[in-house]
Design an enzyme around this catalytic site. Structure first.
Site, PDB file in Angstrom:
ATOM      1  N   SER A  73      29.673 -88.357  69.164  1.00 59.69           N
ATOM      2  CA  SER A  73      28.771 -88.777  70.239  1.00 59.69           C
ATOM      3  C   SER A  73      27.308 -88.459  69.957  1.00 59.69           C
ATOM      4  CB  SER A  73      29.200 -88.123  71.555  1.00 59.69           C
ATOM      5  OG  SER A  73      29.181 -86.708  71.453  1.00 59.69           O
ATOM      6  N   ALA A 129      28.814 -81.501  65.190  1.00 60.36           N
ATOM      7  CA  ALA A 129      29.823 -80.460  64.992  1.00 60.36           C
ATOM      8  C   ALA A 129      30.458 -80.132  66.332  1.00 60.36           C
ATOM      9  CB  ALA A 129      29.205 -79.209  64.375  1.00 60.36           C
ATOM     10  N   ASP A 130      31.690 -79.671  66.281  1.00 59.82           N
ATOM     11  CA  ASP A 130      32.362 -79.221  67.498  1.00 59.82           C
ATOM     12  C   ASP A 130      31.973 -77.788  67.839  1.00 59.82           C
ATOM     13  OD1 ASP A 130      33.950 -81.633  67.884  1.00 59.82           O
ATOM     14  OD2 ASP A 130      35.010 -81.014  66.085  1.00 59.82           O
ATOM     15  N   LYS A 140      34.640 -79.013  62.578  1.00 58.82           N
ATOM     16  CA  LYS A 140      34.447 -80.443  62.774  1.00 58.82           C
ATOM     17  C   LYS A 140      35.807 -81.131  62.768  1.00 58.82           C
ATOM     18  CE  LYS A 140      31.288 -82.565  60.450  1.00 58.82           C
ATOM     19  NZ  LYS A 140      30.942 -83.331  61.694  1.00 58.82           N
ATOM     20  N   GLY A 141      35.822 -82.348  63.258  1.00 50.78           N
ATOM     21  CA  GLY A 141      37.056 -83.113  63.239  1.00 50.78           C
ATOM     22  C   GLY A 141      37.651 -83.363  64.602  1.00 50.78           C
ATOM     23  N   GLY A 142      36.927 -82.990  65.670  1.00 55.35           N
ATOM     24  CA  GLY A 142      37.416 -83.298  67.010  1.00 55.35           C
ATOM     25  C   GLY A 142      37.612 -84.795  67.209  1.00 55.35           C
ATOM     26  N   GLU A 149      33.807 -87.110  56.574  1.00 55.37           N
ATOM     27  CA  GLU A 149      32.580 -86.376  56.889  1.00 55.37           C
ATOM     28  C   GLU A 149      32.298 -85.323  55.825  1.00 55.37           C
ATOM     29  OE1 GLU A 149      32.540 -86.595  61.777  1.00 55.37           O
ATOM     30  OE2 GLU A 149      33.569 -84.951  60.780  1.00 55.37           O
TER      31      GLU A 149
END
Length: 278
Positions: A73, A129-130, A140-142, A149
Site C-alpha cells: 500500500s 515493510a510490515d 516483509k511479505g504481508g 522483493e
C-alpha cells in the site's frame, strides 16, 4: 484543532460505550455512535505513508536511473511521486517491479517498465515493510511478494524502506503480530512447518486466501507459511537456517539489506533512520 477535538470526543464516546448496557441505552435513545476516530486514524496513517514515500523518492531518485519498485500500500504513493517527477522534470527513469501489483502500477502511470534480464543492476530500490526494528531488520511479505522483493532489493546499489509510524519497532514482533512470512514449495509446506516449529519454537501456519478457496498462492506459484515466533531471535542466524530447510524458497526477514528507512509520523514529519554503526 477541530480534528483533535473530534478525535477526543470520539475516544471519550468509545470509552463510555464500552459496556453493553451503555451501548444499548445509546441505541434506544437514538444517539449517534461516533466512528470518526477510527476514520481519522486511518487517514492519518495514509497521510504518513504518503509523506514517507514522497521524501524517499525526492531524496534517492535521480535522472537516468534504474529503480526497483516495491509492493504494497505504501509503494502506491512512491509511484505517484515518481510519475509526477518524471512528468515535471522530464526524467529518464526505468522501473523494475517486484510483483504483479508493482508491474500494474508502473504501466498505469506510464512509466518505463523493464526487468532483471535487461537491467540486472539497479541504482535504487524503494519498498515498504510490515515492521522495521532498531537495526533496520525488516519483516516483509504481508502482501505475499517477499521473494521477488528480496531479489530486486539485492540487485540494487541502495535499498530504501518507506513506512508509516505503525511499522516502527525497537524489536521485531512488537508491532507486527502476524509472524514472519516464509515462501515454500507447495509439496513441502507440512514438513517445513513442522521443522520450523521444532527448531525455533512457535508455530508456522499455512496462509489461507480470503477471496478464494484454499491457500494464498504467490506470484511464483508457491505457498506462504506465517511463522509466529515466541521470543527474540538472532535474526541473521535464523534467516540463514530457515533458508537451508529443503522446500523453503525464501523468508520475509530482510537482514542487513536496508540502508535507510523513512517513517511518516503522526505529527506530519518524516523520521529518517540509518542502521546503527557497529
Amino acid at each position: 484543532m477541530r480534528l483533535q477535538g473530534w478525535v477526543s470526543v470520539c475516544n471519550l464516546a468509545a470509552g463510555f460505550l464500552s459496556s453493553p448496557s451503555r451501548r444499548l441505552a445509546a441505541l434506544r435513545g437514538n444517539k449517534h455512535v461516533c466512528v470518526f476516530s477510527v476514520s481519522a486514524a486511518n487517514n492519518m496513517a495514509e497521510e504518513a505513508k504518503k509523506l514517507a514515500a514522497y521524501v524517499a523518492v525526492d531524496n534517492h531518485v535521480q535522472n537516468n536511473q534504474v529503480v526497483g519498485v516495491g509492493s504494497g500500500s505504501t509503494i502506491v504513493y512512491a509511484v505517484d511521486r515518481l510519475a509526477e517527477r518524471v512528468r515535471q522534470e522530464k526524467l529518464n527513469i526505468v522501473c523494475v517491479p517486484t510483483s504483479f501489483q508493482a508491474r500494474q502500477l508502473i504501466l498505469q502511470h506510464g512509466l518505463t517498465l523493464s526487468d532483471l534480464d535487461r537491467h540486472p543492476e539497479l541504482d535504487v530500490a524503494i519498498d515498504g515493510a510490515d515492521e522495521v526494528d532498531a537495526d533496520l531488520t525488516l519483516i516483509k511479505g504481508g502482501g505475499g511478494c517477499l521473494t521477488q522483493e528480496k531479489i530486486v532489493a539485492g540487485c540494487a546499489k541502495h535499498f530504501v524502506v518507506i513506512a508509516d509510524y505503525r511499522k516502527d519497532s525497537k524489536a521485531l514482533g512488537q508491532q507486527w503480530k502476524k509472524g514472519v512470512p516464509i515462501e515454500v514449495i507447495p509439496m513441502a509446506y507440512v514438513p517445513v512447518s513442522r521443522t520450523i516449529a521444532k527448531r525455533f519454537g512457535g508455530e508456522a501456519n499455512l496462509r489461507m486466501a480470503v477471496s478464494k478457496a484454499g491457500p494464498v498462492v504467490t506470484d511464483n506459484s508457491n505457498f506462504i507459511l506465517d511463522w509466529k515466533f515466541e521470543r527474540a531471535q538472532n535474526w541473521k542466524e535464523v534467516n540463514t537456517a530457515i533458508k537451508m530447510i529443503p522446500g523453503v524458497v525464501d523468508t520475509g526477514l530482510f537482514v542487513g539489506m536496508a540502508e535507510r528507512a523513512y517513517f511518516g509520523m503522526e505529527d506530519g514529519s518524516v523520521q529518517i533512520r540509518d542502521p546503527p554503526v557497529n
